[in-house]
Design a protein around this motif. Structure first.
Motif, PDB file in Angstrom:
ATOM      1  N   ASP A 178       0.831  -1.212   0.000  1.00 21.56           N
ATOM      2  CA  ASP A 178       0.000   0.000   0.000  1.00 21.56           C
ATOM      3  C   ASP A 178       0.866   1.262   0.000  1.00 21.56           C
ATOM      4  O   ASP A 178       0.642   2.196   0.766  1.00 21.56           O
TER       5      ASP A 178
ATOM      6  N   ALA B 212      -0.494   4.864  -0.232  1.00 18.57           N
ATOM      7  CA  ALA B 212      -1.044   5.457   0.996  1.00 18.57           C
ATOM      8  C   ALA B 212       0.104   6.090   1.779  1.00 18.57           C
ATOM      9  O   ALA B 212       0.044   7.255   2.161  1.00 18.57           O
TER      10      ALA B 212
ATOM     11  N   GLU C  15      -5.345   6.687  -7.139  1.00 15.73           N
ATOM     12  CA  GLU C  15      -6.048   5.394  -7.144  1.00 15.73           C
ATOM     13  C   GLU C  15      -5.643   4.558  -8.371  1.00 15.73           C
ATOM     14  O   GLU C  15      -5.211   3.421  -8.224  1.00 15.73           O
TER      15      GLU C  15
ATOM     16  N   GLU D 268     -14.029  -4.372   0.105  1.00 15.18           N
ATOM     17  CA  GLU D 268     -13.637  -4.440   1.520  1.00 15.18           C
ATOM     18  C   GLU D 268     -13.548  -5.873   2.009  1.00 15.18           C
ATOM     19  O   GLU D 268     -12.694  -6.202   2.834  1.00 15.18           O
TER      20      GLU D 268
ATOM     21  N   LEU E 139     -10.315  -7.157   0.748  1.00 14.60           N
ATOM     22  CA  LEU E 139      -9.218  -6.578   1.544  1.00 14.60           C
ATOM     23  C   LEU E 139      -9.013  -7.320   2.853  1.00 14.60           C
ATOM     24  O   LEU E 139      -7.882  -7.622   3.252  1.00 14.60           O
TER      25      LEU E 139
ATOM     26  N   ASP F  99      -5.895  -9.384   4.058  1.00 12.28           N
ATOM     27  CA  ASP F  99      -5.175  -9.000   5.273  1.00 12.28           C
ATOM     28  C   ASP F  99      -4.980 -10.226   6.171  1.00 12.28           C
ATOM     29  O   ASP F  99      -3.887 -10.457   6.687  1.00 12.28           O
TER      30      ASP F  99
ATOM     31  N   ALA G 144      -5.212  -1.718  -0.459  1.00 13.37           N
ATOM     32  CA  ALA G 144      -6.156  -0.632  -0.138  1.00 13.37           C
ATOM     33  C   ALA G 144      -7.444  -0.816  -0.924  1.00 13.37           C
ATOM     34  O   ALA G 144      -7.426  -1.324  -2.048  1.00 13.37           O
ATOM     35  N   SER G 145      -8.545  -0.374  -0.306  1.00 15.89           N
ATOM     36  CA  SER G 145      -9.820  -0.451  -1.023  1.00 15.89           C
ATOM     37  C   SER G 145     -10.038   0.876  -1.746  1.00 15.89           C
ATOM     38  O   SER G 145      -9.580   1.932  -1.300  1.00 15.89           O
TER      39      SER G 145
END
Ligand code: PMP
Length: 382
Positions: free
Chosen positions: A6, A9, A150, A302, A305, A309, A316-317
């Motif tokens: 990610d 981010a 994105e 999500e 994700l 995880d 990332a969503s």
């Protein structure tokens, strides 16, 4: 801990950056405005970092205003550099980061004419539409994201800059995702100003810069005379030293970095092709070397994700959660992507410490997750 995928981010601090900035946190660091030797040492460290930014971006050190990050740099640009009581429009796009969109909405409610250009289905600002919108219009400011956070899609800044009058229009780009990943040179005509942030390129969080030759009409943060009277407040010396080191490493290692990231991204996307119905947004156009924005039609973003995880991968969503309601990404919406597919969007963004083997493990995990779904779910999705 999961494998970190990610980097758009935030990116882990480069070890050399940590080595450079830690002494400025541990030892008595002077205030760069102080005249004694501690102060002069701090001043010299800040100015060396400024020179590093100038070297990476092909601008003058005098043009660099250190800020608390990309958000502040974008706010300073929009609130500090627009002409007051001016009817000329401010032109931007529908695919900007919220740190551009939100100040623009404030300006609009203050009475400014704000025009947002639309992207095409690949996530590139539509040049034909832009040309017709801009015909007969004399904007005071054009601000377009350099590469979208994105999709990673790189925007046609040069072409857009030819549609405005350089004398009267300030051309800015939010280059927060691009600096350190792809070459940017401000000495070439086309862009007058950029914003960026250290933590996207291996520097510390909470420090960034607006690079611009002009003086602001109004200050965002007023106080002392720091940053040549363009941003008040004692400088974040350790942060700025870290930014300078990150920028130096980016300059020296740009080619190697691009090559490594592209190798990972291409391997990931080749693996993704083996998953039926997977979609890669902006796949056919120029993108950052490290970013893939994708969706599996049968997996809510999500949910995917969280599954990933649990399996040891941090992605990332694309959607944002507002008051417990999940909203599809405004970028995908602007690209005309269906809400149901947009809600499935997931972003993977690679960094230098990622390895090919980790990417292969991610692809295998995605294949396993999809294979575990009942066949009927996958059929419905087709
Ligand atoms: N612009 C873009 C394109 C970004 O991706 C980000 C960070 N997500 C920002 C601005 C804001 O930067 P910062 O986190 O340093 O405030």
């Amino acid at each position: 801990m999961p494998v970190y995928f990610d980097h758009n981010a935030t990116s882990p601090m480069h070890p050399q950056v940590a080595d450079a900035l830690i002494p400025f946190l541990q030892n008595p660091t002077g205030n760069p405005s102080s005249l004694h030797s501690y102060g002069r040492m701090a001043r010299s460290a800040v100015e060396s970092a400024r020179a590093e930014v100038a070297m990476l971006l092909g601008c003058s050190s005098d043009d660099v205003i250190f800020t608390s990050g990309g958000t502040e740099a974008n706010n300073l640009l929009l609130k500090g550099f627009v002409e007051q009581q001016c009817d000329s429009p401010i032109v931007s796009s529908e695919i900007e980061h919220p740190s551009i969109i939100e100040p623009l909405m404030q300006l609009r409610s203050d009475g400014y004419d704000v025009i947002l250009l639309k992207p095409d289905q690949n996530g590139v600002v539509d040049l034909e539409a832009a040309s017709s919108v801009l015909t007969g219009v004399t904007p005071q400011l054009l601000s377009i994201i350099y590469a979208n956070n994105e999709t990673g899609v790189i925007q046609p800044l040069e072409a857009l800059s030819t549609m405005v009058d350089h004398e009267s229009c300030l051309i800015h780009s939010d280059a927060t995702q691009a600096v350190g990943k792809i070459p940017i040179n401000l000495s070439q005509p086309g862009i007058d100003a950029i914003s960026f942030s250290a933590h996207k390129l291996g520097g510390p969080q909470g420090v960034g810069a607006l690079v611009i030759r002009r003086k602001p009409n109004r200050l965002l943060i007023s106080g002392g005379d720091q940053e040549n009277k363009r941003r008040g407040g004692t400088e974040n010396v350790a942060g700025i030293v870290g930014l300078g080191k990150a920028v130096q490493i980016a300059r020296l290692e740009m080619e190697q970095k691009q090559h490594h990231l592209e190798k990972l991204r291409n391997a990931f996307e080749a693996g993704l092709q083996s998953i039926p119905d997977s979609v890669i947004f902006g796949q056919r156009v120029a993108r950052l070397p490290n970013t893939t924005y994708f969706a599996l039609p049968y997996y809510h973003g999500e949910t995917l994700l969280m599954e990933l995880d649990r399996a040891g991968f941090a992605l990332a969503s694309g959607s944002a959660c507002h008051s417990a309601v999940t909203e599809p990404s405004h970028v995908l919406k602007a690209m005309g992507v269906d809400d149901s597919l947009a809600l499935n969007a997931v972003r993977v963004s690679f960094g230098m410490q990622n390895k090919l083997q980790e990417v292969e493990m991610l692809v295998t995990k995605l294949q396993q997750l999809v294979n575990k779904l009942p066949a009927v779910v996958r059929r419905v999705a087709v």
